[in-house]
Design a protein around this motif. Structure first.
Motif, short mmCIF file in Angstrom:
data_model
loop_
_atom_site.label_atom_id
_atom_site.label_comp_id
_atom_site.label_asym_id
_atom_site.label_seq_id
_atom_site.Cartn_x
_atom_site.Cartn_y
_atom_site.Cartn_z
N ALA A 92 0.85 -1.19 0.00
CA ALA A 92 0.00 0.00 0.00
C ALA A 92 0.88 1.24 0.00
O ALA A 92 1.88 1.30 0.71
CB ALA A 92 -0.90 0.00 1.23
N ALA A 94 -7.01 -4.58 1.45
CA ALA A 94 -7.54 -3.21 1.46
C ALA A 94 -6.53 -2.26 2.08
O ALA A 94 -5.79 -2.63 2.99
CB ALA A 94 -8.85 -3.16 2.25
N ALA A 95 -6.50 -1.01 1.57
CA ALA A 95 -5.57 0.00 2.08
C ALA A 95 -6.30 1.30 2.36
O ALA A 95 -7.30 1.62 1.71
CB ALA A 95 -4.45 0.23 1.06
N HIS A 123 -13.89 7.17 -2.01
CA HIS A 123 -13.51 8.30 -1.15
C HIS A 123 -14.47 8.49 0.03
O HIS A 123 -14.30 9.40 0.81
CB HIS A 123 -13.47 9.59 -1.98
CG HIS A 123 -12.56 9.50 -3.15
ND1 HIS A 123 -11.20 9.31 -3.02
CD2 HIS A 123 -12.80 9.55 -4.49
CE1 HIS A 123 -10.65 9.26 -4.22
NE2 HIS A 123 -11.60 9.39 -5.13
N LYS A 142 -11.39 1.79 -5.94
CA LYS A 142 -11.12 2.87 -4.98
C LYS A 142 -12.41 3.61 -4.65
O LYS A 142 -13.34 3.67 -5.47
CB LYS A 142 -10.09 3.85 -5.56
CG LYS A 142 -8.70 3.23 -5.69
CD LYS A 142 -7.64 4.25 -6.03
CE LYS A 142 -6.30 3.54 -6.20
NZ LYS A 142 -5.20 4.47 -6.48
N PRO A 181 0.38 4.92 4.64
CA PRO A 181 -0.61 3.92 4.23
C PRO A 181 -0.78 2.78 5.25
O PRO A 181 0.17 2.42 5.94
CB PRO A 181 -0.06 3.39 2.91
CG PRO A 181 1.37 3.71 2.92
CD PRO A 181 1.61 4.87 3.83
N SER A 182 -1.99 2.24 5.33
CA SER A 182 -2.24 1.05 6.14
C SER A 182 -2.80 -0.01 5.19
O SER A 182 -3.40 0.31 4.17
CB SER A 182 -3.24 1.36 7.26
OG SER A 182 -4.38 2.02 6.74
N VAL A 183 -2.59 -1.27 5.54
CA VAL A 183 -3.07 -2.35 4.65
C VAL A 183 -3.44 -3.56 5.49
O VAL A 183 -2.82 -3.83 6.52
CB VAL A 183 -2.00 -2.70 3.58
CG1 VAL A 183 -0.70 -3.17 4.22
CG2 VAL A 183 -2.51 -3.75 2.60
N PRO A 210 -5.04 6.43 -1.39
CA PRO A 210 -4.21 5.22 -1.24
C PRO A 210 -4.23 4.35 -2.49
O PRO A 210 -5.15 4.47 -3.31
CB PRO A 210 -4.86 4.50 -0.05
CG PRO A 210 -6.28 4.96 -0.05
CD PRO A 210 -6.31 6.35 -0.65
N ARG A 218 3.17 -7.26 8.99
CA ARG A 218 2.97 -5.97 8.35
C ARG A 218 4.27 -5.19 8.50
O ARG A 218 4.79 -5.03 9.61
CB ARG A 218 1.81 -5.23 9.03
CG ARG A 218 1.26 -4.11 8.23
CD ARG A 218 0.08 -3.46 8.95
NE ARG A 218 -1.19 -4.14 8.71
CZ ARG A 218 -1.94 -4.69 9.66
NH1 ARG A 218 -1.56 -4.65 10.92
NH2 ARG A 218 -3.09 -5.25 9.36
N THR A 245 3.48 0.46 3.10
CA THR A 245 3.18 -0.59 4.07
C THR A 245 2.94 -1.88 3.30
O THR A 245 2.20 -1.88 2.31
CB THR A 245 1.94 -0.22 4.91
OG1 THR A 245 2.16 1.06 5.50
CG2 THR A 245 1.72 -1.24 6.03
N VAL A 289 -3.26 0.13 -3.61
CA VAL A 289 -2.80 -1.18 -3.12
C VAL A 289 -2.65 -2.12 -4.31
O VAL A 289 -3.48 -2.16 -5.21
CB VAL A 289 -3.75 -1.76 -2.05
CG1 VAL A 289 -5.17 -1.94 -2.58
CG2 VAL A 289 -3.21 -3.06 -1.47
N SER A 308 -10.84 7.37 2.77
CA SER A 308 -10.21 6.88 1.53
C SER A 308 -9.94 5.39 1.63
O SER A 308 -9.45 4.92 2.65
CB SER A 308 -8.87 7.59 1.29
OG SER A 308 -9.07 8.96 1.10
N MET A 309 -10.22 4.68 0.54
CA MET A 309 -9.92 3.25 0.56
C MET A 309 -9.60 2.75 -0.85
O MET A 309 -10.18 3.21 -1.84
CB MET A 309 -11.07 2.45 1.16
CG MET A 309 -10.60 1.06 1.59
SD MET A 309 -11.60 0.37 2.92
CE MET A 309 -13.09 0.04 2.06
N ALA A 310 -8.63 1.83 -0.91
CA ALA A 310 -8.31 1.12 -2.15
C ALA A 310 -8.35 -0.36 -1.82
O ALA A 310 -7.88 -0.77 -0.76
CB ALA A 310 -6.91 1.51 -2.64
N ARG A 349 -5.19 5.33 4.66
CA ARG A 349 -4.01 6.11 5.08
C ARG A 349 -4.42 7.04 6.20
O ARG A 349 -5.60 7.38 6.35
CB ARG A 349 -3.43 6.86 3.88
CG ARG A 349 -4.42 7.72 3.10
CD ARG A 349 -4.58 9.09 3.70
NE ARG A 349 -5.52 9.92 2.96
CZ ARG A 349 -5.89 11.13 3.39
NH1 ARG A 349 -5.43 11.61 4.54
NH2 ARG A 349 -6.74 11.84 2.69
#
Lengths: 450, 176
Positions: free
Chosen positions: A23, B36-37, B102, B100, B45-47, A31, A81, A68, A33, B83-85, B39
């Protein structure tokens, strides 16, 4: 890094067996991914990702270097992670070559040859590793304890008093302690352009005396960049025959490789690992192992072979020096008994120092010149015993005064004779000593031009 | 084994909305691997792994299920940024889609979500086993605890086809 697991402890996750999710985030805060096939271990605090296309991930890390990654352990499903910070991109050198080779294997395995092309190795600092909670299963099989095998093999190597047995013990040990039955040792030719096979294990034809170009194929790239190169799946780009053919196509006749002796590798090695043999700051050669099954060699095997190659390198240097002891007065001249029977015609072509026994090719180059000199001294002076030292300083041979390869060339010559002739035997008669034994008379013919 | 191939972006249509085709809905609801990610405010970013996905009848509203114990930061970041991907990949074919949105937010679980996640877990294992992986491993990758399931929902704003192919490397994303 914080108190999570070390990067070294989770290296199985970095073998590319299970894709990882990465990500990133652009400057506007959107973001992204995507999945990556290769998160490559660089050192205890860095990983590298392959840069193949200019895509959103690449665009994002140039704008915002934080990434990440979510990894799965390929046996236990343990989740990790990684908090990463993009630092730089390498477009050449050992890391790049190592990733390029690995990627070629992955591409071939997934039908993507020609699609995957490494443009760079994106190096990331690992800021944190989190072991994420979740269901895990015990590994299907315990990892073998290579450090115990390495300890036992190192003791055997320390007991060797000559090069030939050092090579033999090393290859036997790889088969016995590490379940690596197909292995070979190649040494660097003084020209620095090619490697010659001095010992092998696990092949129908030993291939001793065959040559391989530096800079090509997995073996040649490991030599050129002095770095381990490992492939987990068969990749045609790294086929031995391809490396040799490409080299021959590009170089002149004067720099030709030994092609009369076939290279000993497997036709379809699905796992390959080449490590450089280094000592005293120099490249001495390459230790190469291969296997018919994929994914046989991981980071642990790579480390193990690097350790073994270091021992091998130091031992080679030590034994080469020990081999250089002059003959005692009166030694080396026992009169050979007269031989009966039809003489064996031995032809020598000084142009490339090649030797033929009857119609059969034996060897060329330095080893060929040495053999001709030994035979000539045997016939002219009725000598059977020789020392490494006298060969080294023999004006007829014009060997470089500090040629580390003399002992290895003699091993090569002995091995070729053992494989190709029943009439001529070259054997060790002591440290730094050789004995030439003939079972039938020889007729020496020097052919001026070929 | 999929890595950063070409991007086909399917932007908003004339009505200003992006919708999934029936085939794309079937694909992302099948036994795919999902990640999924999001931020945080500093764009870190987080995942996390996702254990199931469902799409509303309008083919624009997408809901994913995560295990809260595994996705703490993601849940926090979605609450903060919206926000998400989400990337979907079928291991056997390498086919990959990224969606994605918003306006992502946590929503209540629907009836049957735990069963949905259990079905997805089995479907993923069915796709993975022929590739040589062991069943316990395949099931463990999508392990979850029903009481820790959380649902995140978003309206589809962008859709990227990221499947490898002969046009690999071509970026066909139009200028927004």
């Amino acid at each position: 890094m914080s108190g999570g697991p070390s990067l070294d402890a989770i290296r199985p996750c970095l073998e590319g067996a299970v894709p990882a999710a990465i990500a990133t985030c652009d400057a506007a805060g959107t973001p992204n991914v995507t999945l990556v096939s290769q998160v490559h271990y660089v050192d205890p605090s860095h990983v590298a990702l392959s840069f193949q296309f200019f895509n959103k991930t690449r665009e994002n890390i140039l704008a915002n270097p934080q990434a990440t990654v979510f990894l799965l352990h390929p046996q236990t499903s343990a989740r990790y992670r990684l908090a990463l910070l993009y630092r730089r991109t390498e477009t050449e050198g050992p890391l790049f070559e190592s990733m390029k080779a690995k990627l070629a294997g992955i591409a071939s395995h997934t039908g993507m040859s020609g699609v995957f092309r490494l443009l760079g190795a994106d190096v990331y600092q690992v800021l944190d590793i989190e072991h994420v909670v979740g269901e895990e299963v015990p590994p299907a099989q315990e990892a073998p304890c290579h450090i115990a095998g390495l300890s036992r093999l190192s003791q055997r190597l320390a007991g060797c008093t000559e090069l030939a047995s050092l090579f033999e013990q090393c290859l036997d040990g790889l088969a016995g302690f590490f379940a690596m039955p197909q292995a070979m040792i190649l040494l660097l030719d003084p020209t620095g352009q090619k490697l010659y096979t001095v010992a092998s294990h696990g092949y129908a034809q030993s291939g001793v005396g065959s040559e391989f170009p530096v800079g090509r194929g997995i073996i040649g790239v490991a030599a050129q960049f002095r770095t381990p190169i490992r492939i987990a799946h068969m990749a045609s780009e790294y086929a031995y025959s391809r490396a040799i053919h490409e080299h021959l196509a590009e170089t002149g006749v004067g720099d030709r490789l030994e092609t009369e002796i076939a290279f000993p590798g497997l036709a379809e090695p699905h796992s390959q690992l080449s490590v450089p043999i280094l000592a005293a700051g120099r490249l001495l050669g390459v230790l190469h192992v291969e296997h018919a099954e994929p994914h046989r060699f991981g980071y642990d095997e790579e480390d193990c072979l690097m350790g073994l190659a270091s021992l091998l390198g130091a031992s080679i240097l030590a034994l080469q020096q020990a081999a250089d002891i002059p003959l005692e007065e009166g030694e080396g001249a026992p009169a050979p008994t007269p031989l009966l029977g039809v003489p064996l015609a031995v032809r020598y072509y000084p142009a490339n120092s090649s030797v033929f026994l009857g119609e059969d090719y034996l060897i060329k180059g330095v080893a060929g010149a040495i053999f001709w000199r030994l035979l000539s001294l045997h016939v002219e002076e009725q000598r059977s015993e020789f020392s490494n030292r006298e060969l080294r300083v023999d004006p007829a041979l014009k060997l470089p005064e500090l040629d580390d390869n003399l002992e290895a060339r003699l091993i090569l010559l002995q091995r070729r004779l053992a494989e190709r002739s029943r009439d001529i035997i070259l054997e060790k008669s002591g440290r730094g000593r050789l004995r030439l034994l003939l079972k039938r008379p020889v007729l020496l013919q020097e052919v001026a031009a070929r | 084994m999929v890595q950063n191939f070409y991007l086909f972006q399917f932007g908003p249509d004339l009505m200003g909305s992006t919708t999934l085709s029936d085939e794309q809905v079937r694909f992302i609801e099948s036994g795919v691997s999902i990640s999924a990610a999001s931020r945080d405010v500093r764009r870190v970013p987080s995942v996390s792994k996702v254990v199931a996905c469902r799409v509303a009848a309008d083919r624009r509203q997408v809901t994913i299920l995560v295990d809260a114990a595994q996705a703490g930061q993601l849940l926090q970041d979605v609450a903060g940024s919206g926000s998400m991907a989400v990337v979907f990949c079928l291991p056997s074919s390498h086919r990959t889609l990224q969606l994605k949105g918003h306006d992502a937010r946590q929503v209540p679980l629907a009836d049957g979500d735990a069963e949905l996640a259990e079905r997805h877990r089995t479907a993923f294992a069915d796709d993975l086993l022929p590739l040589g992986y062991a069943l316990p491993f395949a099931l463990a990758t999508h392990g979850f605890q029903a009481e820790r399931l959380r649902a995140l929902s978003f309206t589809l704003s962008d859709l990227f086809e990221q499947t490898p192919g002969p046009n690999a490397g071509m970026r066909l994303e139009p200028e927004a």
